[in-house]
Design a protein around this motif. Structure first.
Motif, PDB file in Angstrom:
ATOM      1  N   GLN A   2       0.856  -1.189   0.000  1.00 44.21           N
ATOM      2  CA  GLN A   2       0.000   0.000   0.000  1.00 44.21           C
ATOM      3  C   GLN A   2       0.892   1.239   0.000  1.00 44.21           C
ATOM      4  O   GLN A   2       1.840   1.318   0.779  1.00 44.21           O
ATOM      5  CB  GLN A   2      -0.875  -0.023   1.252  1.00 44.21           C
ATOM      6  N   GLU A 110      -3.942  -2.896   6.965  1.00 44.42           N
ATOM      7  CA  GLU A 110      -5.136  -2.114   7.305  1.00 44.42           C
ATOM      8  C   GLU A 110      -5.004  -1.475   8.684  1.00 44.42           C
ATOM      9  O   GLU A 110      -5.351  -0.312   8.883  1.00 44.42           O
ATOM     10  CB  GLU A 110      -6.381  -2.996   7.239  1.00 44.42           C
ATOM     11  N   THR A 114      -4.832   2.609   9.400  1.00 40.56           N
ATOM     12  CA  THR A 114      -5.767   3.228  10.351  1.00 40.56           C
ATOM     13  C   THR A 114      -5.008   3.972  11.440  1.00 40.56           C
ATOM     14  O   THR A 114      -5.357   5.102  11.798  1.00 40.56           O
ATOM     15  CB  THR A 114      -6.682   2.155  10.977  1.00 40.56           C
TER      16      THR A 114
END
Length: 151
Positions: A2, A110, A114
């Motif tokens: 990512q 993820e 966050t």
């Protein structure tokens, strides 16, 4: 993998020394200063600004401290790499100026995204396709890395 971009990254760093700046034209002078010229005043900076020599280091220190609080460890050989291992996987954060490439299993990526978004304003640039001159093709069998754009 990512890719994330930190918006105005250098403004997040706290200064580690006293820095004073001349008053810019847009700032109002104190009311009791009618007889003094603008050049007689200065302001003390609390956070880094773009253009300061310390800005990049202060930004990196802030980010590094933040990641360490979450359980990441800085790599001894490459300080721009932070690694976190858990019982369910791992996450690696590679920092280049104000961009972060986050590598790991889906759950850890993820969670890392966050966590970072809770401290920094960030743009999600999606799956990493180009990074530092390398082209990355995500395939079912793995990731193909090449530089065909330069051939």
């Amino acid at each position: 993998m990512q890719l994330m971009d930190v918006v105005t990254a250098y403004l997040y760093g706290d200064l580690d020394s006293k820095i004073y700046m001349k008053m810019s034209d847009g700032l109002s002078l104190p009311k009791s200063s009618d007889s003094k010229p603008r050049s007689a005043f200065a302001i003390k900076l609390w956070h880094s600004l773009y253009g300061l020599k310390q800005s990049e280091r202060m930004w990196y220190n802030h980010l590094s401290d933040y990641l360490i609080r979450k359980g990441y460890k800085n790599d001894n050989l490459c300080p721009c790499v932070s690694i976190k291992r858990t019982s369910v996987g791992f996450a690696i954060v590679y920092v280049y100026v104000d961009e972060m490439n986050i590598i790991g299993n889906l759950k850890e990526i993820e969670e890392t995204v966050t966590y970072l978004k809770s401290e920094f304003e960030m743009k999600d640039l999606g799956e990493t396709r180009f990074y530092l001159g390398l082209e990355l093709e995500h395939q079912e069998t793995g990731i193909l890395i090449h530089q065909s754009a330069y051939v």
